[in-house]
Design a protein around this motif. Structure first.
Motif, PDB file in Angstrom:
ATOM      1  N   ASP A  30       0.826  -1.206   0.000  1.00 58.99           N
ATOM      2  CA  ASP A  30       0.000   0.000   0.000  1.00 58.99           C
ATOM      3  C   ASP A  30       0.862   1.259   0.000  1.00 58.99           C
ATOM      4  O   ASP A  30       0.385   2.346  -0.311  1.00 58.99           O
ATOM      5  N   PHE A  31       2.132   1.103   0.389  1.00 57.54           N
ATOM      6  CA  PHE A  31       3.015   2.249   0.525  1.00 57.54           C
ATOM      7  C   PHE A  31       3.809   2.478  -0.759  1.00 57.54           C
ATOM      8  O   PHE A  31       4.259   1.534  -1.397  1.00 57.54           O
ATOM      9  N   ASN A  32       4.004   3.759  -1.096  1.00 59.90           N
ATOM     10  CA  ASN A  32       4.834   4.071  -2.252  1.00 59.90           C
ATOM     11  C   ASN A  32       6.279   3.625  -2.012  1.00 59.90           C
ATOM     12  O   ASN A  32       6.952   3.128  -2.912  1.00 59.90           O
ATOM     13  N   ALA A  33       6.736   3.818  -0.790  1.00 54.72           N
ATOM     14  CA  ALA A  33       8.094   3.433  -0.434  1.00 54.72           C
ATOM     15  C   ALA A  33       8.190   3.298   1.073  1.00 54.72           C
ATOM     16  O   ALA A  33       7.455   3.954   1.824  1.00 54.72           O
ATOM     17  N   VAL A  34       9.075   2.453   1.509  1.00 55.00           N
ATOM     18  CA  VAL A  34       9.397   2.295   2.921  1.00 55.00           C
ATOM     19  C   VAL A  34      10.916   2.286   3.028  1.00 55.00           C
ATOM     20  O   VAL A  34      11.595   1.638   2.206  1.00 55.00           O
ATOM     21  N   GLY A  35      11.432   3.003   4.012  1.00 56.67           N
ATOM     22  CA  GLY A  35      12.889   3.048   4.090  1.00 56.67           C
ATOM     23  C   GLY A  35      13.403   3.609   5.387  1.00 56.67           C
ATOM     24  O   GLY A  35      12.652   3.899   6.311  1.00 56.67           O
ATOM     25  N   TRP A  36      14.714   3.729   5.439  1.00 56.11           N
ATOM     26  CA  TRP A  36      15.407   4.180   6.642  1.00 56.11           C
ATOM     27  C   TRP A  36      16.105   5.506   6.380  1.00 56.11           C
ATOM     28  O   TRP A  36      16.750   5.706   5.338  1.00 56.11           O
ATOM     29  N   TYR A  37      15.987   6.375   7.367  1.00 62.84           N
ATOM     30  CA  TYR A  37      16.707   7.634   7.395  1.00 62.84           C
ATOM     31  C   TYR A  37      17.483   7.683   8.703  1.00 62.84           C
ATOM     32  O   TYR A  37      17.148   6.985   9.661  1.00 62.84           O
ATOM     33  N   ARG A  38      18.509   8.500   8.746  1.00 60.78           N
ATOM     34  CA  ARG A  38      19.270   8.638   9.978  1.00 60.78           C
ATOM     35  C   ARG A  38      19.629  10.090  10.216  1.00 60.78           C
ATOM     36  O   ARG A  38      19.719  10.887   9.289  1.00 60.78           O
ATOM     37  N   GLN A  39      19.830  10.384  11.495  1.00 56.88           N
ATOM     38  CA  GLN A  39      20.225  11.732  11.889  1.00 56.88           C
ATOM     39  C   GLN A  39      21.181  11.652  13.053  1.00 56.88           C
ATOM     40  O   GLN A  39      20.852  11.079  14.096  1.00 56.88           O
ATOM     41  N   ALA A  40      22.350  12.221  12.852  1.00 53.85           N
ATOM     42  CA  ALA A  40      23.333  12.341  13.916  1.00 53.85           C
ATOM     43  C   ALA A  40      23.208  13.736  14.525  1.00 53.85           C
ATOM     44  O   ALA A  40      22.710  14.658  13.876  1.00 53.85           O
ATOM     45  N   PRO A  41      23.655  13.909  15.762  1.00 54.99           N
ATOM     46  CA  PRO A  41      23.555  15.229  16.393  1.00 54.99           C
ATOM     47  C   PRO A  41      24.213  16.311  15.549  1.00 54.99           C
ATOM     48  O   PRO A  41      25.320  16.144  15.042  1.00 54.99           O
ATOM     49  N   GLY A  42      23.497  17.429  15.367  1.00 50.19           N
ATOM     50  CA  GLY A  42      24.047  18.548  14.617  1.00 50.19           C
ATOM     51  C   GLY A  42      24.030  18.394  13.120  1.00 50.19           C
ATOM     52  O   GLY A  42      24.594  19.229  12.412  1.00 50.19           O
ATOM     53  N   THR A  43      23.395  17.344  12.628  1.00 50.94           N
ATOM     54  CA  THR A  43      23.344  17.138  11.179  1.00 50.94           C
ATOM     55  C   THR A  43      21.895  17.035  10.718  1.00 50.94           C
ATOM     56  O   THR A  43      20.977  16.850  11.521  1.00 50.94           O
ATOM     57  N   GLN A  44      21.702  17.118   9.414  1.00 50.93           N
ATOM     58  CA  GLN A  44      20.368  16.945   8.858  1.00 50.93           C
ATOM     59  C   GLN A  44      20.069  15.460   8.664  1.00 50.93           C
ATOM     60  O   GLN A  44      20.982  14.652   8.473  1.00 50.93           O
ATOM     61  N   GLU A  46      19.207  12.202   6.797  1.00 51.35           N
ATOM     62  CA  GLU A  46      19.596  11.784   5.456  1.00 51.35           C
ATOM     63  C   GLU A  46      19.057  10.397   5.145  1.00 51.35           C
ATOM     64  O   GLU A  46      18.856   9.576   6.048  1.00 51.35           O
ATOM     65  N   LEU A  47      18.864  10.150   3.868  1.00 49.31           N
ATOM     66  CA  LEU A  47      18.435   8.839   3.419  1.00 49.31           C
ATOM     67  C   LEU A  47      19.541   7.821   3.649  1.00 49.31           C
ATOM     68  O   LEU A  47      20.691   8.054   3.292  1.00 49.31           O
ATOM     69  N   VAL A  48      19.162   6.690   4.217  1.00 48.54           N
ATOM     70  CA  VAL A  48      20.074   5.553   4.304  1.00 48.54           C
ATOM     71  C   VAL A  48      19.767   4.589   3.157  1.00 48.54           C
ATOM     72  O   VAL A  48      20.622   4.259   2.344  1.00 48.54           O
ATOM     73  N   ALA A  49      18.513   4.141   3.118  1.00 52.90           N
ATOM     74  CA  ALA A  49      18.086   3.246   2.053  1.00 52.90           C
ATOM     75  C   ALA A  49      16.579   3.167   2.058  1.00 52.90           C
ATOM     76  O   ALA A  49      15.956   3.270   3.119  1.00 52.90           O
ATOM     77  N   ASP A  50      15.996   2.996   0.879  1.00 58.14           N
ATOM     78  CA  ASP A  50      14.578   2.717   0.831  1.00 58.14           C
ATOM     79  C   ASP A  50      14.280   1.775  -0.330  1.00 58.14           C
ATOM     80  O   ASP A  50      15.132   1.498  -1.173  1.00 58.14           O
ATOM     81  N   ILE A  51      13.051   1.258  -0.299  1.00 56.62           N
ATOM     82  CA  ILE A  51      12.596   0.338  -1.334  1.00 56.62           C
ATOM     83  C   ILE A  51      11.189   0.767  -1.719  1.00 56.62           C
ATOM     84  O   ILE A  51      10.344   0.999  -0.845  1.00 56.62           O
TER      85      ILE A  51
END
Length: 115
Positions: A30-44, A46-51
């Motif tokens: 049902d979803f267009n995409a599912v994936g992982w994002y990450r954020q470290a302190p002081g950073t924006q 970012e995309l890690v991976a999606d499918i």
């Protein structure tokens, strides 16, 4: 209401591996995409991976060749296998599932890689 539930994460030494799981509360197709994002302190964030629904995979430049995203439609879950982890991979990893312009996020899970 869509639920996005993550598991996995934790602490590991550089060169080690971890696997993250992200389950969704409805048919994953049902979803267009599912994936992982990450954020470290002081950073924006970012995309890690999606499918996407068609099975196309995208990876962030920093993780190509080390991380692998996969999907198990029988249990509406995606996985992120993270190998050869580096201290720079330390961040909060969050799962995102999208239906058209609506985003659903998990609560996030901490990944810490020590040198």
């Amino acid at each position: 209401q869509v639920q996005v539930v993550e598991s996995g994460g934790g602490s590991v030494q550089a060169g080690g591996s971890l696997r993250l799981s992200c389950g969704v509360s409805r048919n994953i197709f049902d979803f267009n995409a599912v994936g992982w994002y990450r954020q470290a302190p002081g950073t924006q964030r970012e995309l890690v991976a999606d499918i996407n629904v068609g099975g196309r995979k995208r990876y962030g430049d920093d993780v190509k060749g080390r991380f692998t995203i996969s999907r198990d439609s029988a249990v509406n879950t995606i996985y992120l296998q993270m190998d050869n982890l580096k201290p720079a991979d330390t961040a909060v990893y969050s799962c995102r599932a999208t239906i058209l312009r609506t985003e659903y996020w998990g609560q996030g899970t901490q990944v810490t890689v020590s040198s």
